[in-house]
Design a protein around this motif. Structure first.
Motif, PDB file in Angstrom:
ATOM      1  N   ILE A 127      -3.431  14.213   5.804  1.00  0.00           N
ATOM      2  CA  ILE A 127      -2.800  12.976   6.283  1.00  0.00           C
ATOM      3  C   ILE A 127      -3.269  12.654   7.697  1.00  0.00           C
ATOM      4  O   ILE A 127      -3.563  11.492   8.031  1.00  0.00           O
ATOM      5  CB  ILE A 127      -1.269  13.101   6.198  1.00  0.00           C
ATOM      6  CG1 ILE A 127      -0.825  13.116   4.729  1.00  0.00           C
ATOM      7  CG2 ILE A 127      -0.587  11.952   6.946  1.00  0.00           C
ATOM      8  CD1 ILE A 127       0.650  13.367   4.524  1.00  0.00           C
ATOM      9  N   LYS A 128      -3.366  13.668   8.554  1.00  0.00           N
ATOM     10  CA  LYS A 128      -3.857  13.445   9.922  1.00  0.00           C
ATOM     11  C   LYS A 128      -5.280  12.897   9.910  1.00  0.00           C
ATOM     12  O   LYS A 128      -5.623  11.991  10.681  1.00  0.00           O
ATOM     13  CB  LYS A 128      -3.803  14.743  10.712  1.00  0.00           C
ATOM     14  CG  LYS A 128      -2.409  15.151  11.171  1.00  0.00           C
ATOM     15  CD  LYS A 128      -2.470  16.432  11.987  1.00  0.00           C
ATOM     16  CE  LYS A 128      -1.102  16.809  12.531  1.00  0.00           C
ATOM     17  NZ  LYS A 128      -1.149  18.092  13.297  1.00  0.00           N
ATOM     18  N   GLU A 129      -6.101  13.448   9.037  1.00  0.00           N
ATOM     19  CA  GLU A 129      -7.484  12.974   8.952  1.00  0.00           C
ATOM     20  C   GLU A 129      -7.522  11.499   8.546  1.00  0.00           C
ATOM     21  O   GLU A 129      -8.306  10.715   9.093  1.00  0.00           O
ATOM     22  CB  GLU A 129      -8.259  13.822   7.950  1.00  0.00           C
ATOM     23  CG  GLU A 129      -9.722  13.421   7.820  1.00  0.00           C
ATOM     24  CD  GLU A 129     -10.482  14.286   6.845  1.00  0.00           C
ATOM     25  OE1 GLU A 129     -11.629  13.916   6.500  1.00  0.00           O
ATOM     26  OE2 GLU A 129      -9.947  15.331   6.398  1.00  0.00           O
ATOM     27  N   ASP A 182      -6.427   9.316  11.445  1.00  0.00           N
ATOM     28  CA  ASP A 182      -7.444   9.198  12.490  1.00  0.00           C
ATOM     29  C   ASP A 182      -8.434   8.070  12.214  1.00  0.00           C
ATOM     30  O   ASP A 182      -9.116   7.598  13.127  1.00  0.00           O
ATOM     31  CB  ASP A 182      -8.199  10.520  12.644  1.00  0.00           C
ATOM     32  CG  ASP A 182      -7.371  11.578  13.367  1.00  0.00           C
ATOM     33  OD1 ASP A 182      -6.375  11.208  14.024  1.00  0.00           O
ATOM     34  OD2 ASP A 182      -7.707  12.773  13.252  1.00  0.00           O
ATOM     35  N   HIS A 183      -8.496   7.622  10.967  1.00  0.00           N
ATOM     36  CA  HIS A 183      -9.377   6.499  10.665  1.00  0.00           C
ATOM     37  C   HIS A 183      -8.866   5.211  11.294  1.00  0.00           C
ATOM     38  O   HIS A 183      -9.639   4.319  11.637  1.00  0.00           O
ATOM     39  CB  HIS A 183      -9.509   6.327   9.150  1.00  0.00           C
ATOM     40  CG  HIS A 183     -10.481   5.275   8.749  1.00  0.00           C
ATOM     41  ND1 HIS A 183     -10.091   4.025   8.314  1.00  0.00           N
ATOM     42  CD2 HIS A 183     -11.835   5.271   8.725  1.00  0.00           C
ATOM     43  CE1 HIS A 183     -11.157   3.304   8.035  1.00  0.00           C
ATOM     44  NE2 HIS A 183     -12.237   4.027   8.273  1.00  0.00           N
ATOM     45  N   ARG A 184      -7.519   5.105  11.405  1.00  0.00           N
ATOM     46  CA  ARG A 184      -6.852   4.030  12.133  1.00  0.00           C
ATOM     47  C   ARG A 184      -6.894   2.668  11.453  1.00  0.00           C
ATOM     48  O   ARG A 184      -6.545   1.647  12.054  1.00  0.00           O
ATOM     49  CB  ARG A 184      -7.389   3.916  13.574  1.00  0.00           C
ATOM     50  CG  ARG A 184      -7.149   5.167  14.394  1.00  0.00           C
ATOM     51  CD  ARG A 184      -7.828   5.086  15.749  1.00  0.00           C
ATOM     52  NE  ARG A 184      -7.672   6.342  16.466  1.00  0.00           N
ATOM     53  CZ  ARG A 184      -6.696   6.599  17.346  1.00  0.00           C
ATOM     54  NH1 ARG A 184      -5.795   5.666  17.600  1.00  0.00           N
ATOM     55  NH2 ARG A 184      -6.629   7.760  17.957  1.00  0.00           N
ATOM     56  N   ILE A 185      -7.310   2.612  10.214  1.00  0.00           N
ATOM     57  CA  ILE A 185      -7.270   1.358   9.453  1.00  0.00           C
ATOM     58  C   ILE A 185      -6.581   1.642   8.121  1.00  0.00           C
ATOM     59  O   ILE A 185      -6.939   2.594   7.422  1.00  0.00           O
ATOM     60  CB  ILE A 185      -8.680   0.782   9.212  1.00  0.00           C
ATOM     61  CG1 ILE A 185      -9.339   0.413  10.551  1.00  0.00           C
ATOM     62  CG2 ILE A 185      -8.614  -0.441   8.287  1.00  0.00           C
ATOM     63  CD1 ILE A 185     -10.761  -0.084  10.431  1.00  0.00           C
ATOM     64  N   PHE A 186      -5.606   0.791   7.793  1.00  0.00           N
ATOM     65  CA  PHE A 186      -4.835   1.014   6.569  1.00  0.00           C
ATOM     66  C   PHE A 186      -4.813  -0.263   5.726  1.00  0.00           C
ATOM     67  O   PHE A 186      -3.771  -0.860   5.477  1.00  0.00           O
ATOM     68  CB  PHE A 186      -3.408   1.459   6.920  1.00  0.00           C
ATOM     69  CG  PHE A 186      -3.389   2.681   7.801  1.00  0.00           C
ATOM     70  CD1 PHE A 186      -3.663   3.927   7.264  1.00  0.00           C
ATOM     71  CD2 PHE A 186      -3.156   2.567   9.163  1.00  0.00           C
ATOM     72  CE1 PHE A 186      -3.674   5.050   8.066  1.00  0.00           C
ATOM     73  CE2 PHE A 186      -3.166   3.677   9.970  1.00  0.00           C
ATOM     74  CZ  PHE A 186      -3.429   4.942   9.431  1.00  0.00           C
ATOM     75  N   GLY A 187      -5.982  -0.644   5.279  1.00  0.00           N
ATOM     76  CA  GLY A 187      -6.093  -1.812   4.421  1.00  0.00           C
ATOM     77  C   GLY A 187      -5.769  -1.459   2.979  1.00  0.00           C
ATOM     78  O   GLY A 187      -5.361  -0.343   2.658  1.00  0.00           O
ATOM     79  N   ASN A 244       1.290   3.831  -1.825  1.00  0.00           N
ATOM     80  CA  ASN A 244       0.839   3.671  -0.446  1.00  0.00           C
ATOM     81  C   ASN A 244      -0.252   4.695  -0.144  1.00  0.00           C
ATOM     82  O   ASN A 244      -0.362   5.741  -0.798  1.00  0.00           O
ATOM     83  CB  ASN A 244       2.007   3.775   0.542  1.00  0.00           C
ATOM     84  CG  ASN A 244       2.463   5.187   0.769  1.00  0.00           C
ATOM     85  OD1 ASN A 244       1.825   5.952   1.485  1.00  0.00           O
ATOM     86  ND2 ASN A 244       3.597   5.555   0.174  1.00  0.00           N
ATOM     87  N   THR A 245      -1.057   4.412   0.850  1.00  0.00           N
ATOM     88  CA  THR A 245      -2.235   5.218   1.149  1.00  0.00           C
ATOM     89  C   THR A 245      -1.890   6.667   1.438  1.00  0.00           C
ATOM     90  O   THR A 245      -2.521   7.593   0.913  1.00  0.00           O
ATOM     91  CB  THR A 245      -2.985   4.615   2.352  1.00  0.00           C
ATOM     92  OG1 THR A 245      -3.368   3.280   2.024  1.00  0.00           O
ATOM     93  CG2 THR A 245      -4.220   5.427   2.694  1.00  0.00           C
ATOM     94  N   LEU A 246      -0.884   6.899   2.268  1.00  0.00           N
ATOM     95  CA  LEU A 246      -0.550   8.278   2.645  1.00  0.00           C
ATOM     96  C   LEU A 246       0.077   9.040   1.482  1.00  0.00           C
ATOM     97  O   LEU A 246      -0.052  10.262   1.393  1.00  0.00           O
ATOM     98  CB  LEU A 246       0.366   8.284   3.868  1.00  0.00           C
ATOM     99  CG  LEU A 246      -0.222   7.660   5.136  1.00  0.00           C
ATOM    100  CD1 LEU A 246       0.727   7.855   6.318  1.00  0.00           C
ATOM    101  CD2 LEU A 246      -1.592   8.251   5.461  1.00  0.00           C
ATOM    102  N   GLY A 247       0.756   8.324   0.586  1.00  0.00           N
ATOM    103  CA  GLY A 247       1.269   8.973  -0.616  1.00  0.00           C
ATOM    104  C   GLY A 247       0.146   9.500  -1.486  1.00  0.00           C
ATOM    105  O   GLY A 247       0.214  10.622  -2.008  1.00  0.00           O
TER     106      GLY A 247
END
Length: 391
Positions: free
Chosen positions: A52-54, A57-62, A272-275
């Motif tokens: 999840i941290k990695e 770190d990308h910093r974009i959540f499209g 969702n992305t992190l899920g």
């Protein structure tokens, strides 16, 4: 045995935790020790945090697509842990098992249709049936020699073509019963014979702690498989409930298309992305953590059982085959459920799940969550003893 990860007590108050921040609202006392709702008080595997941290770190959540590696992780896990070969085109996704089951009810039944469940059972089953204006049909499991059994005499009477859907809980919540392959075969064949769609909530299937092996009911035969939707998630296994990610295994192509279309039409079309990241990381790299957790859980269950047998022998522990939830029979005290709950919360200062929430057969019982550090468990056991002192 030393388990530093699981022995660590982590403060959860003030984190908007359902378990820890609702004491006053739910139990009327802020100083209640909450051991009720089914999430763990353990840190998730480091591999999940790192993944999840990695991604953070990308910093974009499209907008995000499902990577093929996500389905691969589910298939590999199910094959290794449960010897079930599934295919990627059988898998759909949902924010949660209850959400997905509600979608299935909407997709495959109509208002007024009969849906059958076995009680006592996980209380959202009642909600998703009744709130969607379906007709609830209950069959009470039999408690024999401190173990639950399916009541096939009643099942054979009730499961007629008038019933459109059957919701199974395997392993069973709240008792922790893992249904045998013979029982599941008999149940599945009844559903096939009567044209009843079978929904199987298998969210606790990974957490096997007894001698009975878990069998996915859809793996038993082609006929049962084609009439079954199986609901799984890493959320109980790895303590990821807040990430809201689950999957549904639907081998029947016609049923899968209908389910996917219904979900999409209701605006539920993606995780969702992190899920997604958390789910895949857990299935791929979380097995060592999980195996250690199982060892710790078994020790917690032994601790609970020994303490109750020695100090509160009128309570009867229903020994679970699976899950970190333990179902306890308090009927020997002869208390009403209202008085039982009052003793637990006001005298013992411990927050547990009252049995009546689980429907017919739950009266006089309560459920306790053992997915916690041993110090928390020991404090809970002291409070439990206090609740029943003098009775």
């Amino acid at each position: 045995m030393n388990h530093p990860i699981f022995d660590q007590v982590i403060e959860r108050k003030g984190t908007n935790s359902v378990k820890w921040d609702l004491n006053e609202k739910l139990f009327g006392h802020e100083d209640v020790l909450p051991m009720w709702v089914a999430d763990m008080d353990f840190m998730v595997p480091n591999e999940v945090i790192d993944a999840i941290k990695e991604r953070l770190d990308h910093r974009i959540f499209g907008y995000t697509i499902y990577p093929t590696s996500l389905a691969d992780s589910i298939m590999t896990w199910m094959k290794k842990r449960h010897q079930w070969d599934i295919r990627p085109d059988w898998i759909s996704y949902s924010p949660g098992v209850v959400t997905a089951m509600a979608m299935a009810i909407g997709a495959f039944t109509s208002p007024g249709d009969k849906i059958a469940i076995q009680t006592p059972v996980y209380q959202p089953f009642f909600h998703i049936i009744e709130r969607n204006k379906r007709q609830l049909v209950t069959i009470q499991n039999r408690l024999e020699d401190n173990q639950y059994q399916m009541d096939f005499e009643q099942l054979e009477k009730v499961l007629t073509p008038e019933v459109k859907m059957f919701i199974l809980c395997n392993p069973h919540n709240p008792s922790g019963k893992v249904w045998t392959k013979d029982d599941l075969t008999r149940l599945g064949e009844l559903c096939v014979k009567n044209g009843i769609l079978l929904l199987s909530d298998d969210i606790h299937a990974d957490i096997i702690i007894g001698d009975t092996s878990y069998t996915p009911i859809a793996s038993i035969s082609e006929e049962i498989r084609e009439q079954t939707l199986t609901f799984i998630a890493p959320t109980k296994t790895f303590n990821l409930a807040g990430l809201q990610a689950s999957s549904v295994i639907i081998p029947n192509r016609r049923l899968k298309v209908k389910f996917d279309h219904y979900q999409s039409n209701k605006g539920i079309s993606h995780l969702n992305t992190l899920g997604m990241v958390g789910m895949e990381a857990a299935y791929v790299n979380g097995e060592d953590w999980f195996n250690d957790f199982l060892l710790y859980l078994k020790e917690n269950i032994k601790t609970l059982t020994h303490f109750i047998n020695e100090n509160i022998p009128k309570l009867k522990v229903i020994q679970p085959d699976a899950t970190y939830l333990v179902w306890i029979d308090a009927r020997e005290f002869g208390l009403s459920d209202k008085d039982l709950q009052r003793l637990l919360t006001e005298k013992g200062k411990i927050g547990l799940e009252p049995g009546p929430k689980y429907g017919p057969g739950g009266e006089g019982f309560f459920r306790i969550n053992l997915a916690c550090p041993r110090t928390t468990l020991n404090e809970g056991l002291v409070r439990l003893k206090t609740a029943f002192e003098g009775l």
